[in-house]
Enzyme design. Structure first.
Site, short mmCIF file in Angstrom:
data_model
loop_
_atom_site.label_atom_id
_atom_site.label_comp_id
_atom_site.label_asym_id
_atom_site.label_seq_id
_atom_site.Cartn_x
_atom_site.Cartn_y
_atom_site.Cartn_z
N HIS A 72 0.80 -1.25 0.11
CA HIS A 72 0.14 0.15 -0.08
C HIS A 72 0.94 1.14 -0.14
O HIS A 72 2.07 1.02 0.44
CB HIS A 72 -1.04 0.08 1.26
N ASP A 114 0.79 4.90 2.14
CA ASP A 114 -0.28 5.51 2.99
C ASP A 114 -1.03 6.66 2.52
O ASP A 114 -0.48 7.72 1.89
CB ASP A 114 0.76 5.89 4.25
N HIS A 156 4.53 -0.06 -0.28
CA HIS A 156 5.48 -0.40 1.14
C HIS A 156 4.62 -1.68 1.57
O HIS A 156 3.62 -1.62 1.45
CB HIS A 156 5.99 0.65 1.95
N ARG A 197 6.61 -8.96 15.96
CA ARG A 197 7.27 -7.68 15.34
C ARG A 197 6.05 -6.51 15.74
O ARG A 197 5.15 -6.67 15.82
CB ARG A 197 7.49 -7.86 13.99
C1 LIG Z 1 -5.65 6.24 7.20
C2 LIG Z 1 -4.98 4.97 7.31
C3 LIG Z 1 -5.84 3.68 6.52
C4 LIG Z 1 -4.63 2.61 7.35
C5 LIG Z 1 -4.06 3.21 8.44
C6 LIG Z 1 -3.99 4.71 7.96
C7 LIG Z 1 -2.78 4.75 7.20
C8 LIG Z 1 -2.31 3.50 6.45
C9 LIG Z 1 -3.64 2.62 5.90
C10 LIG Z 1 -3.33 1.39 5.87
C11 LIG Z 1 -2.24 0.72 6.82
C12 LIG Z 1 -2.91 0.76 4.53
C13 LIG Z 1 -2.91 -0.77 4.03
C14 LIG Z 1 -4.28 -1.08 4.40
C15 LIG Z 1 -4.90 -1.08 5.56
C16 LIG Z 1 -6.26 -1.51 5.64
C17 LIG Z 1 -4.04 -1.82 6.69
O1 LIG Z 1 -3.38 -2.81 6.16
O2 LIG Z 1 -4.09 -1.44 7.85
C18 LIG Z 1 -4.83 0.52 5.98
C19 LIG Z 1 -5.42 1.10 7.23
C20 LIG Z 1 -6.76 1.10 7.55
O3 LIG Z 1 -7.52 1.39 6.51
O4 LIG Z 1 -7.08 1.00 8.70
O1 AKG Z 2 4.81 -2.12 10.30
C1 AKG Z 2 5.36 -1.64 9.31
O2 AKG Z 2 6.85 -1.74 9.21
C2 AKG Z 2 4.78 -0.86 8.52
C3 AKG Z 2 3.35 -0.66 8.66
C4 AKG Z 2 2.61 0.54 7.80
O3 AKG Z 2 3.09 0.53 6.61
C5 AKG Z 2 1.42 1.14 8.06
O4 AKG Z 2 0.91 0.82 9.22
O5 AKG Z 2 0.99 1.93 7.19
FE FE2 Z 3 1.99 2.09 5.75
#
Ligand SMILES: C=C1C[C@]23C[C@H]1CC[C@H]2[C@]1(C)CCC[C@@](C)(C(=O)O)[C@H]1[C@@H]3C(=O)O
Ligand code: AKG
Ligand code: FE2
Length: 379
Positions: A248, A250, A304, A314
């Site tokens: 994704h 951010d 990333h 972790r």
């Molecule tokens: C605004 C946000 C949505 C998420 C948390 C923050 C910034 C990063 C986003 C996220 C990590 C991007 C990958 C998918 C996601 C669903 C996750 O894996 O947590 C995303 C977060 C979210 O929507 O909760």
């Molecule tokens: O845990 C990590 O190193 C990355 C997490 C991340 O990319 C996020 O929470 O948006």
């Molecule tokens: Fe991220």
């Protein structure tokens, strides 16, 4: 209804919605159980083209010493902004050291996080995040997504830099978890204040590197309304099939992340996944989609992900800087001209946040799909 990637938010056929509800009802990610299981539920197995690849090469990320800049040395400020600019034109990631974040506060933030995630699932679910909301506890987003589930638990809360919000984090934690976690809330209130201060300093460096007024972005984010997220990745018996956090960008403006010594953060650069090695003295900083729009595309928000492992949990602490809800994301005039026309429409952060929480799982295309969505709504 679980949310997957939708292009035009179709209404879900009834029978599928019911099936999905049953499926989601059964699936609970109890890390204390799943970390011992070798047969990984199919919802956690990622498609072959997204599975982790063995030994990703280390990404050479600039290590930017903020000491001189934070002491007010103008030459050091220019040097730091030059390094920040170079990193942001390449992959949008850089490390900062001598950041003046108190070492004891950082240690407490890691230790209190262990205490929370080692609670029973029932205890953690007292802070359970509601569908469509972004604050609270989530275990791998079962119920929110129906496939490619991340191998992680998260606790997210809102931080506001506004003067009258000095207890927002503490109050949220006490409200959800009870008075016994008041000190936990206080630690993260202090941690978020330190992150907000560091973010505003980095915003100065970004402004200098883009040739806009040094105070421009600092003032824009002064009263930020940000998101703090604690990522906890339990060990996984089949770490080559799963992902802690999927690929994704951010959607936010700036991310300041502290990863523990285990390692697992990977960045997609030059068509290849690269690892960012742990460095406990440093914060990993990356710009997000909202800042990419604010810079009119000059700086890139970068793809990333996080991989997991079979031997140890972790942790990463991610502070996501976000502007106050009434701020309109419009690039400074210096960044828009005949050769650099506007790339993205005006929007506010709450619009993009709602899009990621209710309609679209953030990935590499979020800003593009969101821009089309905004323009459709405005047409
Ligand atoms: C605004 C946000 C949505 C998420 C948390 C923050 C910034 C990063 C986003 C996220 C990590 C991007 C990958 C998918 C996601 C669903 C996750 O894996 O947590 C995303 C977060 C979210 O929507 O909760
Ligand atoms: O845990 C990590 O190193 C990355 C997490 C991340 O990319 C996020 O929470 O948006
Ligand atoms: Fe991220």
């Amino acid at each position: 209804m679980a949310i997957d990637r939708v292009s035009s938010m179709p209404s879900m056929p009834h029978h599928r919605k019911d099936e999905r509800k049953d499926e989601q009802k059964q699936l609970v990610f109890d890390a204390s159980v799943l970390k011992y299981q070798s047969n990984i539920p199919k919802q956690f197995i990622w498609p072959d083209h997204e599975k982790p690849c063995a030994n990703a090469p280390e990404l050479q990320v600039p290590l930017i010493d903020l000491g001189g800049f934070l002491s007010g040395d103008p030459v050091a400020a220019m040097e730091a902004s030059k390094l920040v600019g170079e990193a942001c034109q390449q992959h949008g990631f850089f490390l900062v050291i001598n950041h003046r974040v108190d070492a004891t506060l950082l240690a407490d933030a890691h230790n209190y996080m262990d205490n929370f995630f080692e609670l029973s699932l029932t205890e953690k679910q007292r802070a359970q995040r509601k569908l469509g909301e972004h604050c609270g506890y989530a275990s791998s987003f079962t119920g929110r997504f129906s496939s490619k589930l991340p191998w992680k638990e998260t606790l997210s809360f809102r931080y506001s830099a506004e003067k009258n919000s000095s207890k927002m984090v503490e109050d949220f934690i006490v409200n959800k978890m009870g008075d016994e976690l008041r000190h936990f809330g206080r630690v993260y209130q202090d941690y978020c204040e330190a992150m907000s201060k560091l973010s505003l300093g980095i915003m100065e460096l970004l402004a200098i590197s883009l040739g806009v007024g040094r105070a421009n972005f600092r003032e824009f984010f002064e009263e930020n309304d940000s998101i703090m997220r604690l990522n906890y990745y339990p060990p996984c018996q089949k770490p080559d099939l799963t992902l802690g956090t999927g690929p994704h960008c951010d959607p936010t403006s700036l991310t300041i992340l502290h990863q523990d010594q285990v390692g697992g953060l990977q960045v997609f650069v030059d068509n290849k996944w690269h690892s960012i090695s742990p460095n406990l003295e440093a914060f990993v900083v990356n710009i997000g989609d909202t800042f990419m729009a604010l810079s009119n595309g000059r700086y890139k928000s970068c793809l990333h992900r996080a991989v997991v492992n079979s031997h140890s949990p972790r942790k990463s602490l991610a502070f996501f800087l976000c502007p106050k809800g009434d701020k309109v994301i419009t690039p400074p005039t210096e960044l828009v001209d005949a050769y650099s026309p506007r790339i993205y429409p005006d929007f506010t952060w709450p619009m993009l946040l709602e899009f990621t929480q209710k309609y679209y799982r953030a990935d590499v295309n979020t800003l593009e799909v969101f821009s089309n969505w905004v323009q459709q709504r405005n047409s």
